[in-house]
Motif scaffolding. Structure first.
Motif, mmCIF file in Angstrom:
data_model
loop_
_atom_site.group_PDB
_atom_site.id
_atom_site.type_symbol
_atom_site.label_atom_id
_atom_site.label_comp_id
_atom_site.label_asym_id
_atom_site.label_seq_id
_atom_site.Cartn_x
_atom_site.Cartn_y
_atom_site.Cartn_z
ATOM 1 N N GLY A 171 76.547 30.135 39.245
ATOM 2 C CA GLY A 171 76.948 30.924 40.606
ATOM 3 C C GLY A 171 76.223 32.393 40.407
ATOM 4 N N ARG A 172 75.805 32.983 39.375
ATOM 5 C CA ARG A 172 75.398 34.248 39.466
ATOM 6 C C ARG A 172 73.689 34.091 39.139
ATOM 7 N N PHE A 173 73.367 33.176 38.223
ATOM 8 C CA PHE A 173 72.084 33.025 38.028
ATOM 9 C C PHE A 173 71.480 31.962 38.453
ATOM 10 N N THR A 174 70.066 32.022 38.597
ATOM 11 C CA THR A 174 69.164 30.778 39.056
ATOM 12 C C THR A 174 67.949 30.440 38.361
ATOM 13 N N ILE A 175 67.739 29.451 37.918
ATOM 14 C CA ILE A 175 66.564 29.202 37.120
ATOM 15 C C ILE A 175 65.654 28.271 38.156
ATOM 16 N N SER A 176 64.396 28.744 38.035
ATOM 17 C CA SER A 176 63.473 28.063 38.950
ATOM 18 C C SER A 176 61.991 27.876 38.228
ATOM 19 N N ARG A 177 61.186 27.137 38.831
ATOM 20 C CA ARG A 177 59.770 26.847 38.155
ATOM 21 C C ARG A 177 58.832 26.814 39.195
ATOM 22 N N ASP A 178 57.883 27.549 38.685
ATOM 23 C CA ASP A 178 56.482 27.353 39.689
ATOM 24 C C ASP A 178 55.177 26.542 38.790
ATOM 25 N N SER A 179 55.305 25.318 39.177
ATOM 26 C CA SER A 179 54.303 24.501 38.388
ATOM 27 C C SER A 179 52.987 24.931 38.455
ATOM 28 N N ALA A 180 52.526 25.685 39.616
ATOM 29 C CA ALA A 180 51.171 26.144 39.830
ATOM 30 C C ALA A 180 50.786 27.151 38.919
ATOM 31 N N LYS A 181 51.721 28.018 38.680
ATOM 32 C CA LYS A 181 51.523 29.281 37.903
ATOM 33 C C LYS A 181 52.132 29.121 36.387
ATOM 34 N N ASN A 182 52.507 27.842 35.986
ATOM 35 C CA ASN A 182 53.099 27.685 34.765
ATOM 36 C C ASN A 182 54.312 28.692 34.389
ATOM 37 N N THR A 183 54.900 28.847 35.351
ATOM 38 C CA THR A 183 55.830 30.140 34.999
ATOM 39 C C THR A 183 57.241 29.590 35.498
ATOM 40 N N VAL A 184 58.398 29.950 34.780
ATOM 41 C CA VAL A 184 59.595 29.649 34.807
ATOM 42 C C VAL A 184 60.485 30.990 35.149
ATOM 43 N N TYR A 185 61.258 31.219 36.112
ATOM 44 C CA TYR A 185 62.002 32.558 36.448
ATOM 45 C C TYR A 185 63.621 32.226 36.118
ATOM 46 N N LEU A 186 64.238 33.285 35.895
ATOM 47 C CA LEU A 186 65.549 33.377 36.067
ATOM 48 C C LEU A 186 66.184 34.650 36.712
ATOM 49 N N GLN A 187 66.588 34.345 38.026
ATOM 50 C CA GLN A 187 66.870 35.356 38.743
ATOM 51 C C GLN A 187 68.586 35.513 38.343
ATOM 52 N N MET A 188 68.705 36.808 38.321
ATOM 53 C CA MET A 188 70.124 37.111 37.725
ATOM 54 C C MET A 188 70.829 38.051 38.858
ATOM 55 N N ASN A 189 71.801 37.558 39.420
ATOM 56 C CA ASN A 189 72.514 38.536 40.363
ATOM 57 C C ASN A 189 73.795 38.874 39.906
ATOM 58 N N SER A 190 74.565 39.619 40.549
ATOM 59 C CA SER A 190 75.923 40.139 40.016
ATOM 60 C C SER A 190 76.108 40.479 38.642
ATOM 61 N N LEU A 191 74.938 41.252 37.985
ATOM 62 C CA LEU A 191 75.229 41.220 36.463
ATOM 63 C C LEU A 191 76.131 42.156 36.039
ATOM 64 N N LYS A 192 76.767 41.730 34.903
ATOM 65 C CA LYS A 192 77.782 42.397 34.356
ATOM 66 C C LYS A 192 77.698 42.843 32.856
ATOM 67 N N PRO A 193 78.215 43.903 32.524
ATOM 68 C CA PRO A 193 78.045 44.494 31.079
ATOM 69 C C PRO A 193 77.873 43.211 30.221
ATOM 70 N N GLU A 194 78.581 42.521 30.123
ATOM 71 C CA GLU A 194 78.780 41.299 28.994
ATOM 72 C C GLU A 194 77.342 40.424 29.184
ATOM 73 N N ASP A 195 76.545 40.576 30.172
ATOM 74 C CA ASP A 195 75.114 39.871 30.224
ATOM 75 C C ASP A 195 74.229 40.838 29.357
ATOM 76 N N THR A 196 74.441 41.808 28.837
ATOM 77 C CA THR A 196 73.641 42.480 28.084
ATOM 78 C C THR A 196 73.276 41.839 26.974
#
Length: 123
Positions: A65-90
């Protein structure tokens, strides 16, 4: 396969960051791509993964519900969008590639690892 992760940094609680993982070879249809993290004094833990075929995703309960993983095949790149970050995500965040045919959450199922990028969330 070489993986290069970047995008970490220092952010306040509630903020967001986007991590990127660039691969040296085509990964879109060859590997399950995953993100793991390791906090000081703790074991490396699974964060999220995306399948090689249909783009299905799996998340750890702690980030669902806070993080989203995605992939751009054309760029051979994977992303991790991290929202509502908490100190325990450190932690240091690592991207990884697995040759398993299904999404796996255990780190020993991943064959290739990036160097890690530090994420620090202040309270």
């Amino acid at each position: 396969v070489q993986l290069q992760a970047c995008g970490g940094g220092l952010v306040q609680a509630g903020g967001c960051l986007r991590l990127s993982c660039a691969a040296s070879a085509r990964t879109s249809n060859s590997y399950v791509m995953g993100w793991f993290r390791q906090a000081p004094g703790k074991e490396r833990e699974f964060v999220a993964a995306i399948t090689r075929s249909d783009g299905s995703t799996v998340y750890a309960d702690s980030v669902k519900g806070r993080f989203t993983i995605s992939r751009d095949s054309a760029k051979n790149t994977v992303y991790l969008q991290m929202n509502s970050l908490k100190p325990e995500d450190t932690a240091v965040y690592y991207c990884a590639a697995s040759t398993w045919p299904i999404v796996v959450v255990k780190s020993d199922r991943y064959d290739y690892w990036g160097q890690g990028t530090q994420v620090t969330v202040s309270s």
